[in-house]
Design a protein around this motif. Structure first.
Motif, PDB file in Angstrom:
ATOM      1  N   LYS A  30      24.378  -2.000   2.639  1.00  0.00           N
ATOM      2  CA  LYS A  30      25.502  -1.280   2.038  1.00  0.00           C
ATOM      3  C   LYS A  30      25.804   0.030   2.760  1.00  0.00           C
ATOM      4  CE  LYS A  30      24.549  -3.273  -2.504  1.00  0.00           C
ATOM      5  NZ  LYS A  30      24.216  -3.027  -3.940  1.00  0.00           N
ATOM      6  N   GLY A  31      25.788  -0.060   4.065  1.00  0.00           N
ATOM      7  CA  GLY A  31      26.213   1.076   4.869  1.00  0.00           C
ATOM      8  C   GLY A  31      25.174   2.145   5.107  1.00  0.00           C
ATOM      9  N   CYS A  32      23.909   1.845   4.804  1.00  0.00           N
ATOM     10  CA  CYS A  32      22.871   2.843   5.075  1.00  0.00           C
ATOM     11  C   CYS A  32      21.523   2.148   5.238  1.00  0.00           C
ATOM     12  CB  CYS A  32      22.801   3.881   3.967  1.00  0.00           C
ATOM     13  SG  CYS A  32      22.361   3.220   2.362  1.00  0.00           S
ATOM     14  N   TRP A  33      20.567   2.892   5.775  1.00  0.00           N
ATOM     15  CA  TRP A  33      19.216   2.378   5.959  1.00  0.00           C
ATOM     16  C   TRP A  33      18.410   2.536   4.679  1.00  0.00           C
ATOM     17  CZ3 TRP A  33      18.099  -0.601   9.872  1.00  0.00           C
ATOM     18  CH2 TRP A  33      18.770  -0.456  11.094  1.00  0.00           C
ATOM     19  N   LYS A  34      17.685   1.482   4.319  1.00  0.00           N
ATOM     20  CA  LYS A  34      16.809   1.499   3.145  1.00  0.00           C
ATOM     21  C   LYS A  34      15.379   1.164   3.577  1.00  0.00           C
ATOM     22  CE  LYS A  34      20.148   1.888   0.017  1.00  0.00           C
ATOM     23  NZ  LYS A  34      20.300   3.094  -0.858  1.00  0.00           N
ATOM     24  N   VAL A  35      14.423   1.849   2.963  1.00  0.00           N
ATOM     25  CA  VAL A  35      13.027   1.543   3.246  1.00  0.00           C
ATOM     26  C   VAL A  35      12.678   0.235   2.539  1.00  0.00           C
ATOM     27  CG1 VAL A  35      10.632   2.267   2.969  1.00  0.00           C
ATOM     28  CG2 VAL A  35      12.389   3.952   3.546  1.00  0.00           C
ATOM     29  N   GLU A  36      12.354  -0.773   3.327  1.00  0.00           N
ATOM     30  CA  GLU A  36      11.999  -2.071   2.776  1.00  0.00           C
ATOM     31  C   GLU A  36      10.498  -2.162   2.510  1.00  0.00           C
ATOM     32  OE1 GLU A  36      13.680  -6.433   3.728  1.00  0.00           O
ATOM     33  OE2 GLU A  36      12.551  -5.525   5.383  1.00  0.00           O
ATOM     34  N   LYS A  37       9.726  -1.530   3.384  1.00  0.00           N
ATOM     35  CA  LYS A  37       8.272  -1.600   3.263  1.00  0.00           C
ATOM     36  C   LYS A  37       7.661  -0.412   3.995  1.00  0.00           C
ATOM     37  CE  LYS A  37       4.340  -4.662   4.331  1.00  0.00           C
ATOM     38  NZ  LYS A  37       3.928  -5.932   5.004  1.00  0.00           N
ATOM     39  N   VAL A  38       6.604   0.126   3.436  1.00  0.00           N
ATOM     40  CA  VAL A  38       5.848   1.180   4.122  1.00  0.00           C
ATOM     41  C   VAL A  38       4.375   1.042   3.751  1.00  0.00           C
ATOM     42  CG1 VAL A  38       6.362   2.864   2.284  1.00  0.00           C
ATOM     43  CG2 VAL A  38       5.581   3.667   4.507  1.00  0.00           C
ATOM     44  N   GLY A  39       3.528   1.139   4.746  1.00  0.00           N
ATOM     45  CA  GLY A  39       2.085   1.094   4.522  1.00  0.00           C
ATOM     46  C   GLY A  39       1.415   2.170   5.348  1.00  0.00           C
ATOM     47  N   ALA A  40       0.129   2.367   5.111  1.00  0.00           N
ATOM     48  CA  ALA A  40      -0.603   3.407   5.835  1.00  0.00           C
ATOM     49  C   ALA A  40      -1.977   2.906   6.233  1.00  0.00           C
ATOM     50  CB  ALA A  40      -0.722   4.666   4.975  1.00  0.00           C
ATOM     51  N   GLN A  41      -2.503   3.501   7.270  1.00  0.00           N
ATOM     52  CA  GLN A  41      -3.862   3.226   7.730  1.00  0.00           C
ATOM     53  C   GLN A  41      -4.350   4.461   8.479  1.00  0.00           C
ATOM     54  OE1 GLN A  41      -4.195   0.617  11.247  1.00  0.00           O
ATOM     55  NE2 GLN A  41      -1.950   0.440  11.211  1.00  0.00           N
ATOM     56  N   VAL A  42      -5.643   4.505   8.790  1.00  0.00           N
ATOM     57  CA  VAL A  42      -6.167   5.602   9.601  1.00  0.00           C
ATOM     58  C   VAL A  42      -6.890   5.040  10.819  1.00  0.00           C
ATOM     59  CG1 VAL A  42      -6.383   7.255   7.700  1.00  0.00           C
ATOM     60  CG2 VAL A  42      -8.309   5.740   8.254  1.00  0.00           C
ATOM     61  N   LEU A  43      -6.798   5.769  11.923  1.00  0.00           N
ATOM     62  CA  LEU A  43      -7.523   5.446  13.143  1.00  0.00           C
ATOM     63  C   LEU A  43      -8.660   6.443  13.319  1.00  0.00           C
ATOM     64  CD1 LEU A  43      -4.563   4.766  15.621  1.00  0.00           C
ATOM     65  CD2 LEU A  43      -5.686   3.167  14.052  1.00  0.00           C
ATOM     66  N   ASN A  44      -9.771   5.993  13.879  1.00  0.00           N
ATOM     67  CA  ASN A  44     -10.971   6.808  14.019  1.00  0.00           C
ATOM     68  C   ASN A  44     -11.031   7.422  15.414  1.00  0.00           C
ATOM     69  OD1 ASN A  44     -13.618   7.858  14.094  1.00  0.00           O
ATOM     70  ND2 ASN A  44     -14.358   6.256  12.711  1.00  0.00           N
ATOM     71  N   SER A  45     -11.206   8.751  15.456  1.00  0.00           N
ATOM     72  CA  SER A  45     -11.234   9.448  16.743  1.00  0.00           C
ATOM     73  C   SER A  45     -12.455   9.104  17.582  1.00  0.00           C
ATOM     74  CB  SER A  45     -11.193  10.964  16.515  1.00  0.00           C
ATOM     75  OG  SER A  45      -9.963  11.351  15.966  1.00  0.00           O
ATOM     76  N   ASN A  46     -13.497   8.586  16.950  1.00  0.00           N
ATOM     77  CA  ASN A  46     -14.705   8.290  17.732  1.00  0.00           C
ATOM     78  C   ASN A  46     -14.592   7.005  18.557  1.00  0.00           C
ATOM     79  OD1 ASN A  46     -15.196   6.131  16.003  1.00  0.00           O
ATOM     80  ND2 ASN A  46     -16.998   7.034  15.031  1.00  0.00           N
TER      81      ASN A  46
END
Length: 602
Positions: A334-350
Motif C-alpha cells: 500500500k505504497g510503503c515498506w512494512k516490517v514483515e519479520k525481524v529476528g535477532a542473534q548474537v555473534l561471539n568475538s572470541n
C-alpha cells in the motif's frame, strides 16, 4: 574545564530536532527479491541488518590493563572493538555493506585504563589534545549512531562534549534534557536511508534513550545542567514523531536493561531498567538494542499491549564480547515498506582475530597506557589478594577502607566533625585483584578499584549503620547450620553483584548465614562495646553508594559533610606514592566474620 553555558545551549538548540544521516545506496538486487502475487503483480521485498554493541567501557583491544595480560575469563570470552570490527566486516561482506547499519547502546568512554588515561592523564579536552581512542576506533568502523550511557557522564560534561565532537556519528539521548529549557541536550534520534533496488528507500529511525539514574550517580556533574526523564515517557513522545516523519522502521537504542527493576529504590520516579516496558507500552517500535545490565540476551520478544505486535529485544554481552544482529525483512504494501519479520542473534568475538586496521590505528595509544600503568609507585611487605574477599575479611579490602578513612580524617581536621570516629565501606570489585609483595605499580593499586567512584563523608548513626550492614548481608545464601559450605554458592544471592556487598571498617560484627535475610547481623560493636543506636559516625562512602546506588538504606539521605572530585582509585595511588610502602600489619584486622548459630564458618 568549566561548562560553557552559551555553547551548551547552542548545542542543545541545534541537536534538539535530531540528526539526519545520509543513507547508503544498495547494490542493484542486493538482499531483495520479487515473488509472484497472482493478478496483483509482484511483491517487492527487501532485507537489511542492524548490528549493535553496548557497554564497551573503553575496550579497544583484547587486553586487561589491570593484569597486564590478554583478557580471559572462565568462558574464554574475548573483548574489544578490534575483535568486533572483524565481525562487522564479515557481516558487511555477507549482507552487502549498504544493507547494514551499526549502532551502540552506550557506556563507551569509561571502564579501562585506556579510557581513563585519555580523560585524565592525557585528556582529550586539553588544547591540541588527542582524539579519544574510542572515537578513533568507532569512526574507523563507521558507526552510524550511539546512545548515551550513564558512564558517559563520569568525567564531566566537557569531556563528553569533546568526545561527541570527535565522533563522526551522533550521540543520541532523547531523554537527556537541558535542565533550564527542557529541550534535548543531545540529538534524540538519527534517520538513515537504505536504498533498495526498487527505487523506494527504506527510512530507518534510531531513537536513543539513556538512563535516568544519571541524575543520581553523576549528580555532581549534571545537577542544574541536565535532567533525565523516564524512557517510556520520552519514547511515547518521539516514536509517533518518527513515524510521522516517514520512518518505515523504528529502532530504539536504550541504555537501560530489560527487567523493569531499579537499583536505587524510590529516589526517582523513573525505572532504571525500562527497555522491556518501552516495548510493552509504546506502539510503533520494531526492535530495541538493550544496554546497561551487562547481561546477554540474544533474542527476546515482548508483546506491545496496545497493538499486540511483537517487539524484538537483544542485548550483546558487555565490553565487545558479543555483536547483536537484527535481521529485518520488509515487504512493499500500500505504497510503503512494512516490517514483515525481524529476528535477532548474537555473534561471539572470541571466534575471530582482531582487525589489523584497528590494531595499527591505536597501537601507539595502547603502548602509552601499558607503560603508564606499569610505573612503580611503592613497595608492599606481603602479598594481598581478593580471591576470598566475598566471604572473608581480607587485608586487600582493609587497605581500601584504611586509605578512605585516613583521607576523610585529614579532610575533616579542624572542622566541627573532626572528633567523630570514621567508618568506611568498601566492596570486592574484582575477585582477581592482587598486590604482590615487593614493587607495587599503578595497575596493582588501580586493579582494586575498577570503577570511577569518588569519595564522600556522610553523617550516620549507630542504628543506621546496623540497618546498612543488615541490608548488605542479603548478599549471602541462607545455609543451614549442618549443611556443607560451598564458597562458590555462598554469595550473590538473588543476583546481588559483588560490588553491592559492602564491608564496613571501624566496627566489628558477625553475619549469621543460617538465619533468614533481615536478621543476620549480630554482635555489632564499636571500640569493644555494643554499638549504641544514637552513636554518631562519619561514614567514608563512595559516591555511587551515597547517591543511592544499590538502594542501601539511610546513606543517600544522610547529611553530606565532605566530598572529593577525584576518583578513589587516584586517591589510593597518591596515598601509596606519598607513603612509599604498604605494610598490611598496620591496617589488616578481622573485624567481621560469617557464622552459623555463633560458630564461625571459616
Amino acid at each position: 574545564m568549566p561548562l560553557n553555558r552559551r555553547k551548551f545551549l547552542e548545542k542543545s538548540a541545534v541537536t534538539g530536532a535530531g540528526v539526519a544521516l545520509a543513507g547508503a545506496v544498495a547494490a542493484p538486487g542486493a538482499e531483495a527479491a520479487e515473488a509472484g502475487e497472482g493478478s496483483r503483480g509482484r511483491v517487492k521485498r527487501y532485507a537489511f541488518t542492524v548490528m549493535g554493541t553496548t557497554d564497551l567501557h573503553g575496550n579497544v583491544f583484547n587486553w586487561d590493563y589491570f593484569t597486564d595480560a590478554e583478557f580471559d575469563d572462565k568462558a574464554h570470552n574475548d573483548v574489544g572493538l578490534a575483535k568486533v570490527s572483524t565481525l562487522v566486516n564479515k557481516v558487511r561482506a555477507e549482507k552487502g555493506r549498504r544493507n547494514t547499519l551499526l549502532i551502540d547502546a552506550g557506556d563507551t568512554i569509561q571502564g579501562t585504563q585506556l579510557s581513563y588515561y585519555y580523560a585524565k592523564v592525557d585528556p582529550i579536552t586539553a588544547e591540541g589534545g588527542p582524539v579519544h581512542p574510542m572515537a578513533q576506533a568507532m569512526n574507523a568502523m563507521d558507526y552510524d549512531a550511539a546512545a548515551l550511557g550513564n558512564h558517559e557522564f563520569n568525567y564531566g560534561i566537557p569531556v563528553l562534549r569533546k568526545f561527541e565532537q570527535q565522533c563522526r556519528f551522533p550521540l543520541l539521548g532523547a531523554n537527556a534534557l537541558d535542565a533550564k529549557t527542557l529541550r534535548p541536550a543531545f540529538a534524540p534520534y538519527s534517520m538513515h536511508r537504505l536504498r533498495t533496488p526498487f527505487g523506494r528507500d527504506v527510512k530507518v529511525a534510531v531513537l536513543g534513550l539513556t538512563n535516568p539514574g544519571i541524575a543520581i550517580w553523576d549528580k555532581a556533574n549534571v545537577q542544574g545542567k541536565m535532567t533525565f526523564p523516564g524512557l517510556e515517557e520520552q519514547a511515547a513522545k518521539w516514536v509517533p514523531k518518527l513515524r510521522s516523519m516517514g520512518a518505515d522502521v523504528v529502532i530504539v537504542s536504550a541504555h537501560s536493561g530489560s527487567s523493569g527493576t531499579s537499583s536505587y529504590g524510590d529516589q526517582l520516579p523513573y525505572i532504571e531498567n525500562a527497555a522491556g516496558l518501552v516495548a510493552e507500552q509504546v506502539p510503533g517500535i520494531d526492535a530495541i538494542l538493550v544496554g546497561h545490565a551487562h547481561t546477554e540476551i540474544p533474542e527476546y520478544f515482548v508483546t506491545n499491549k496496545k497493538t499486540g505486535k511483537q517487539v524484538v529485544l537483544s542485548e550483546p554481552l558487555k565490553w565487545g564480547q558479543r555483536l547483536t544482529l537484527f535481521d529485518f525483512e520488509l515487504v512493499w504494501e500500500k505504497g510503503c515498506w512494512k516490517v514483515e519479520k525481524v529476528g535477532a542473534q548474537v555473534l561471539n568475538s572470541n571466534t575471530v582475530e582482531e582487525d589489523p586496521k584497528i590494531v595499527r590505528l591505536l597501537s601507539d595509544e595502547h603502548e602509552k597506557v601499558v607503560a603508564y600503568v606499569n610505573q612503580v609507585i611503592g613497595t608492599n611487605a606481603a602479598e594481598m589478594t581478593s580471591a576470598e574477599a566475598p566471604y572473608k575479611d581480607v587485608p586487600i579490602i582493609d587497605l581500601i577502607n584504611h586509605i578512605q578513612a585516613d583521607t576523610v580524617k585529614q579532610a575533616l581536621a579542624g572542622t566541627e566533625h573532626a572528633a567523630l570516629p570514621v567508618l568506611s565501606q568498601a566492596a570486592c570489585f574484582s575477585r582477581s585483584a592482587r598486590i604482590p609483595a615487593g614493587e607495587v605499580t599503578i595497575r596493582d593499586v588501580a586493579g582494586l578499584y575498577v570503577f570511577e567512584n569518588t569519595l564522600e563523608a556522610r553523617l550516620m548513626t549507630g542504628a543506621q549503620m546496623k540497618a546498612y550492614l543488615e541490608f548488605s548481608a542479603n548478599y549471602f545464601t541462607q545455609t543451614a547450620p549442618d549443611a556443607p559450605v560451598d564458597p562458590a554458592k555462598l554469595t550473590n544471592a538473588n543476583g546481588t553483584p559483588d560490588y553491592n556487598y559492602d564491608v564496613v571498617s571501624g566496627l566489628s560484627y558477625e553475619i549469621d548465614i543460617a538465619k533468614p535475610a533481615g536478621s543476620r547481623v549480630t554482635n555489632v560493636r564499636f571500640g569493644g562495646q555494643p554499638l549504641a543506636d544514637d552513636a554518631r559516625f562519619v561514614f567514608a562512602v563512595n559516591n555511587y553508594r551515597a547517591n543511592g546506588g544499590g538502594n542501601f538504606p539511610h546513606v543517600a539521605a544522610a547529611p553530606l559533610l565532605w566530598s572529593n572530585s577525584d576518583e578513589i582509585r587516584n586517591t589510593m595511588i597518591a596515598w601509596v606514592k606519598a607513603k612509599g610502602s604498604i605494610d598490611p600489619a598496620e591496617f589488616a584486622a578481622v573485624d567481621w566474620r560469617l557464622t552459623r548459630n555463633g560458630t564461625p564458618v571459616f
